[in-house]
Design a protein around this motif. Structure first.
Motif, PDB file in Angstrom:
ATOM      1  N   LEU A  61     -36.780  21.331  -1.555  1.00 39.09           N
ATOM      2  CA  LEU A  61     -37.885  22.236  -1.193  1.00 39.09           C
ATOM      3  C   LEU A  61     -37.866  23.504  -2.050  1.00 39.09           C
ATOM      4  O   LEU A  61     -38.919  24.073  -2.342  1.00 39.09           O
ATOM      5  N   ILE A  62     -36.682  23.948  -2.460  1.00 31.97           N
ATOM      6  CA  ILE A  62     -36.622  25.104  -3.368  1.00 31.97           C
ATOM      7  C   ILE A  62     -37.261  24.726  -4.711  1.00 31.97           C
ATOM      8  O   ILE A  62     -38.066  25.471  -5.273  1.00 31.97           O
ATOM      9  N   TYR A  87     -43.516  28.425   2.658  1.00 26.93           N
ATOM     10  CA  TYR A  87     -42.357  29.295   2.437  1.00 26.93           C
ATOM     11  C   TYR A  87     -42.180  30.274   3.605  1.00 26.93           C
ATOM     12  O   TYR A  87     -41.062  30.493   4.076  1.00 26.93           O
ATOM     13  N   LYS A 134     -45.226  27.027  -8.233  1.00 26.57           N
ATOM     14  CA  LYS A 134     -45.792  28.327  -8.639  1.00 26.57           C
ATOM     15  C   LYS A 134     -45.728  28.495 -10.156  1.00 26.57           C
ATOM     16  O   LYS A 134     -46.643  28.995 -10.786  1.00 26.57           O
ATOM     17  N   ARG A 137     -40.685  28.341   6.401  1.00 32.57           N
ATOM     18  CA  ARG A 137     -39.269  28.021   6.131  1.00 32.57           C
ATOM     19  C   ARG A 137     -38.399  29.253   6.375  1.00 32.57           C
ATOM     20  O   ARG A 137     -37.311  29.164   6.950  1.00 32.57           O
ATOM     21  N   SER A 144     -40.997  24.538  -4.334  1.00 34.81           N
ATOM     22  CA  SER A 144     -41.585  25.857  -4.124  1.00 34.81           C
ATOM     23  C   SER A 144     -41.633  26.644  -5.438  1.00 34.81           C
ATOM     24  O   SER A 144     -42.684  27.164  -5.835  1.00 34.81           O
ATOM     25  N   ILE A 145     -40.495  26.715  -6.120  1.00 35.30           N
ATOM     26  CA  ILE A 145     -40.453  27.504  -7.366  1.00 35.30           C
ATOM     27  C   ILE A 145     -41.319  26.840  -8.438  1.00 35.30           C
ATOM     28  O   ILE A 145     -42.144  27.492  -9.086  1.00 35.30           O
ATOM     29  N   VAL A 163     -34.903  27.404   4.439  1.00 33.19           N
ATOM     30  CA  VAL A 163     -35.027  27.728   3.002  1.00 33.19           C
ATOM     31  C   VAL A 163     -33.984  26.976   2.159  1.00 33.19           C
ATOM     32  O   VAL A 163     -34.339  26.345   1.164  1.00 33.19           O
TER      33      VAL A 163
HETATM   34  N1  URA Z   1     -37.815  31.219  -4.101  1.00 33.16           N
HETATM   35  C1  URA Z   1     -38.973  30.526  -3.907  1.00 33.16           C
HETATM   36  O1  URA Z   1     -40.011  30.883  -4.448  1.00 33.16           O
HETATM   37  N2  URA Z   1     -38.931  29.461  -3.112  1.00 33.16           N
HETATM   38  C2  URA Z   1     -37.799  29.010  -2.509  1.00 33.16           C
HETATM   39  O2  URA Z   1     -37.845  28.011  -1.822  1.00 33.16           O
HETATM   40  C3  URA Z   1     -36.613  29.740  -2.718  1.00 33.16           C
HETATM   41  C4  URA Z   1     -36.649  30.842  -3.534  1.00 33.16           C
END
Ligand code: URA
Length: 438
Positions: free
Chosen positions: A179-180, A165, A187, A168, A183-184, A174
């Motif tokens: 990829l968003i 991140y 987590k 990016r 990434s989200i 981003v």
């Molecule tokens: N928030 C995130 O945690 N990751 C992204 O890629 C965009 C927004």
């Protein structure tokens, strides 16, 4: 497998398989891939996109790059909400204690504000002493003690995402949906959830301004959540005006405390309304109530009895914050700031609001950051008091800005006045919840 071969395959429009994606994420996590190799592959992924299979593989690999939280001793369903971010979007501070008061365990991992959007961690840090850097152990203990914890991403949670991140962010890669999603969701899935509610913002203050893109992001995240056996729903909600009354870290905490104490103003109402809608969905998904009618009865009781607010106070104490702001939220408003009103330039109806402009202005007077390392002024901000559809006369107050310096006030008044379009014809107030994706 050499990084060059994987990069070349994606560069030429190929589909990466599991072994190639695992090699990439392992290389990110153990440091064997150089930053230039990581960013070259990310740029190839940005340009040639990832299909659902690749998106799921990268989500899985990023998720397993770190620890997955487990709550074996919890009798409560584990649930969370995630928002894609906006201006004045403060619902996490109400949702976490409210969901906890309704019988869920909420291990909420949040982010910081960047560009025009605010971040939950910055808001919480405006409570003196509040610690958002919890270890996994402390996060679990806090959830066990008061039903929820709010922390930044630890080193143990999806470390590959943390590294990717940051790269990016620095290389203009981003805004690409796969990829968003990865990434989200990596987590959120690392929180060991039973249920997840996503709030995907749309409109001129959101990161996704077009509803079609917001819908696509929402659909992809719901599909991914379900593929990992987490009951997931996504709301698409309005971000064509700031949410609730305040924009700015301490002011937003003030708004949440006032709302949880039952002392909110009419301008704050949409913050509470959206928090209730999202918690109601969490209650049903987590199996605590069979339908939204009974979920609403539950959450209204948790609010009116003061139980949700008690959870909040307990959490502030457990995370090292000064609980006196809970008794006296007025202390969050800095009386020494320059306070200037924004007024309507003509009579009519507020027909459009440049929400991005409001977010950027608050950021520029010190309330946000342009680089992750920038310091912020937690006290500055904006009180937004005339939403879309409001009828105004020339000179009526639209809001007021709280600045540290007179020169900032001059700049902010000009920008904020320009953020409001006042037209002759009546305009409907936009709905708060536009769609729910199952
Ligand atoms: N928030 C995130 O945690 N990751 C992204 O890629 C965009 C927004």
């Amino acid at each position: 497998m050499r990084p060059q071969e994987i990069i070349a395959k994606k560069r030429d429009g190929g589909h990466l398989n599991e072994a190639e994606i695992d090699a990439f994420i392992e290389g990110v996590t153990d440091g064997s891939w150089a930053d230039y190799q990581i960013t070259a592959l990310i740029m190839a992924m940005f340009i040639n996109e990832l299909d659902f299979a690749e998106q799921s593989l990268i989500t899985r690999a990023m998720l397993y790059s770190g620890e997955i939280l487990e709550f074996p001793e919890s009798d409560h369903p584990i649930a969370d909400k995630h928002s894609t971010g906006g201006v004045g979007d403060k619902t996490s501070l109400i949702i976490a204690p409210l969901a906890a008061a309704c019988g869920m365990a909420v291990p909420m991992i949040s982010g910081r504000g960047l560009a025009h959007t605010g971040g939950t961690l910055d808001k919480l840090e405006s409570i003196p002493g509040y610690d958002v850097s919890l270890s996994v152990g402390k996060l679990k203990d806090t959830v066990a003690a008061c039903g929820f914890a709010m922390s930044g991403q630890t080193k143990q949670i999806a470390p590959a995402d943390k590294k990717i991140y940051a790269l990016r962010d620095a290389t203009a890669t981003v805004p690409t949906i796969p990829l968003i999603v990865a990434s989200i969701m990596s987590k959120k899935l690392a929180e060991g959830l039973d249920a997840l509610v996503l709030d995907v913002k749309t409109g001129n203050g959101a990161t996704m301004t077009e509803i079609d893109r917001s819908r696509r992001l929402a659909n992809e995240m719901v599909k991914t959540g379900k593929a990992f056996n987490v009951d997931t729903r996504a709301f698409i909600t309005d971000m064509s005006q700031p949410l609730g009354q305040y924009v700015g870290n301490a002011l937003e905490v003030y708004e949440c405390i006032k709302l949880m104490k039952g002392e909110g103003s009419d301008h704050m109402d949409r913050s509470l309304q959206l928090s209730k809608e999202l918690v109601s969905q969490m209650i049903v998904l987590a199996g605590i109530a069979p339908d939204h009618e009974s979920a609403f009865l539950k959450l209204e009781e948790a609010l009116s009895s003061g139980r949700a607010f008690e959870k909040f106070v307990m959490n502030v104490e457990l995370q090292g914050g000064d609980t006196s702001v809970c008794d006296d939220p007025e202390a969050l408003i800095d009386g020494s700031l320059e306070r200037r009103d924004i007024v309507a330039s003509r009579a009519g109806f507020v027909s459009e609001i440049d929400t991005l402009g409001i977010g950027n202005t608050v950021s520029e007077i010190g309330g946000g950051r342009t680089r992750t390392k920038d310091k912020i002024d937690p006290k500055v901000g904006y009180s937004h008091e005339a939403g879309i559809g409001t009828r105004v006369k020339a000179g009526d107050k639209l809001g007021s800005v709280f600045c540290r310096k007179p020169s900032d006030a001059e700049f902010a008044v000009e920008k904020l006045t320009a953020a409001y379009t006042i037209g002759e014809n009546f305009v409907e107030r936009p709905d708060l919840v536009l769609e729910i994706i199952k």
